[in-house]
Design a protein around this motif. Structure first.
Motif, PDB file in Angstrom:
ATOM      1  N   THR A  19      14.365   4.235  -2.871  1.00 38.87           N
ATOM      2  CA  THR A  19      14.118   5.451  -1.590  1.00 38.87           C
ATOM      3  C   THR A  19      16.338   6.065  -2.084  1.00 38.87           C
ATOM      4  N   LEU A  20      15.931   6.996  -2.348  1.00 41.64           N
ATOM      5  CA  LEU A  20      17.582   7.861  -2.497  1.00 41.64           C
ATOM      6  C   LEU A  20      18.010   8.201  -1.225  1.00 41.64           C
ATOM      7  N   LYS A  82      11.393   2.915  10.999  1.00 42.01           N
ATOM      8  CA  LYS A  82      12.035   3.678   9.700  1.00 42.01           C
ATOM      9  C   LYS A  82      12.593   4.693   9.928  1.00 42.01           C
ATOM     10  N   VAL A  83      11.831   5.876  10.355  1.00 41.50           N
ATOM     11  CA  VAL A  83      11.809   7.286   9.942  1.00 41.50           C
ATOM     12  C   VAL A  83      13.514   7.532  10.833  1.00 41.50           C
ATOM     13  N   GLY A 348       7.386  -4.040 -10.765  1.00 40.86           N
ATOM     14  CA  GLY A 348       7.956  -3.637 -11.767  1.00 40.86           C
ATOM     15  C   GLY A 348       9.388  -2.849 -10.538  1.00 40.86           C
ATOM     16  N   ASN A 349       8.855  -3.076  -9.445  1.00 42.82           N
ATOM     17  CA  ASN A 349       9.908  -2.088  -8.856  1.00 42.82           C
ATOM     18  C   ASN A 349      10.166  -3.052  -7.490  1.00 42.82           C
ATOM     19  N   VAL A 350       9.044  -3.978  -7.288  1.00 39.56           N
ATOM     20  CA  VAL A 350       9.172  -5.132  -6.081  1.00 39.56           C
ATOM     21  C   VAL A 350      10.321  -5.666  -5.884  1.00 39.56           C
ATOM     22  N   GLY A 356      15.183  -2.716  -0.266  1.00 34.25           N
ATOM     23  CA  GLY A 356      15.680  -1.629   1.124  1.00 34.25           C
ATOM     24  C   GLY A 356      14.802  -1.836   2.364  1.00 34.25           C
ATOM     25  N   ALA A 357      13.786  -2.933   2.272  1.00 33.75           N
ATOM     26  CA  ALA A 357      13.540  -3.614   2.767  1.00 33.75           C
ATOM     27  C   ALA A 357      14.619  -4.273   3.290  1.00 33.75           C
TER      28      ALA A 357
END
Length: 362
Positions: A19-20, A82-83, A348-350, A356-357
């Motif tokens: 997330t950016l 989340k939205v 690799g990115n979990v 973020g979660a």
């Protein structure tokens, strides 16, 4: 099953990458967050917190105070929370410059299309200077969207609809996911991991979005493998036991299946159980569209290959940011659709996704 009913069921399921910050869009307008602004959007039809209208930044193209209305899902829906988090963060800038953002959502999803259409018209009647909405059920919502755009109020589609739907209803742009593209990326990822025969479990056969997801998987893996669809009857919808047993039976019947992808996280849970019950964990790799904590934990543990994230936080953040920039300065990005996915979450990115979660944005 009639198309309207299928779409309604699909909407319920869904109303179910790193997330950016995504501040670049707002920074380009020379804005800064106000340290004394809460940033919370107003809910329902309430007025919310609105700062004093400044002479330039808070003024809409019509010369009044900016009032952005966002039509979304239930705020207690895990996906839509989340939205809304993204909407709330973008609202800080709107409010710091004298405008307001109002969130409108249905009480439930039993009559989603007509209820959403009423909310769109409510936004128009309450003086919206921009309306943001998901085109979940076009047959029921398109006329309401057209009513808004025809009146001169800019419409921004997000989450559901796509670029073609945006053109149909007169919206300026679409922000969200492209389901066919997402499927292609998933199929390609399966192929990279050596998977040759993928089963796409579709618990809403005939629905446009789910068919696109399975078709994308088939296209993505076609270079080195194949994918077939397992369409389950509508009676299986929302029935984890029935879905588990259907997948298990298919795995036992065809030992060449070495990959399974599902159209939702709930179905992924059923598929995981089916793989275990069929004693097929050593040969079958699991993937799914969308994500939740359970999917991330399985990826972390090595029992699931991936999930495809459409980044709902980004959908809310970018949609509001674009509406504000257009209202205040006439700015509009040339990219349409503006895609927030697909983002493939894997081993690799979990860890980044889990972070973020925990922050409530993934």
């Amino acid at each position: 099953m009639e198309r309207k009913q299928i779409r309604r069921r699909l909407a319920r399921r869904r109303l179910s990458s790193v997330t950016l910050p995504a501040l670049a869009l707002l920074a380009s307008a020379g804005l800064a967050l106000s340290a004394c602004t809460s940033g919370a959007t107003s809910n329902g039809g309430s007025s919310g917190t609105t700062g004093a209208a400044p002479s330039a930044p808070g003024a809409s193209t019509a010369g009044g105070t900016i009032s952005i209305f966002v039509i979304g899902g239930k705020s207690d829906d895990p996906f839509w929370s989340k939205v809304k988090r993204g909407v709330d963060d973008a609202a800080k800038v709107v409010q710091a410059n004298g405008g307001k953002v109002t969130w409108l959502g249905p009480q439930n999803y039993d009559n989603l299309g007509p209820d959403a259409a009423k909310l769109i018209l409510t936004a128009k009647s309450q003086g919206a200077t921009a309306v943001i909405g998901a085109d979940w059920v076009p047959d029921a919502q398109d006329e309401a969207f057209k009513s808004v755009s025809d009146s001169g109020v800019p419409v921004f589609l997000y989450n559901s609809g796509g670029a073609d739907a945006a053109k149909t209803v007169g919206a300026l742009t679409y922000t969200g996911s492209d389901e066919l593209l997402a499927g292609k990326v998933g199929g390609q990822f399966f192929a990279q991991k050596g998977v040759k025969n993928v089963l796409c479990v579709n618990t809403l056969p005939g629905a446009v979005n789910t068919e696109a997801r399975c078709e994308g998987i088939s296209q993505g893996i076609s270079v080195s493998g194949k994918s077939t669809q397992l369409p389950l009857p509508s009676s299986s919808f929302g029935n984890p036991t029935a879905i588990t047993q259907a997948i298990k039976a298919t795995l036992l019947k065809d030992s060449s299946i070495d990959g399974i992808v599902t159209i939702s996280t709930q179905d992924a849970d059923s598929a995981s159980a089916a793989i275990e019950q069929a004693d097929a964990a050593s040969r079958v790799k699991l993937g799914t569209f969308d994500m939740d904590d359970t999917q991330l934990e399985r990826i972390k543990a090595g029992t699931q290959l991936f999930c495809i994230d459409q980044q709902p936080y980004m959908q809310g953040y970018l949609a509001v940011s674009q509406a504000f920039a257009y209202n205040a300065y006439g700015l509009l990005l040339p990219q349409s659709p503006l895609l927030t996915g697909p983002a493939v979450i894997n081993a690799g990115n979990v860890d980044q996704a889990l972070a973020g979660a925990k922050a409530g944005v993934r």
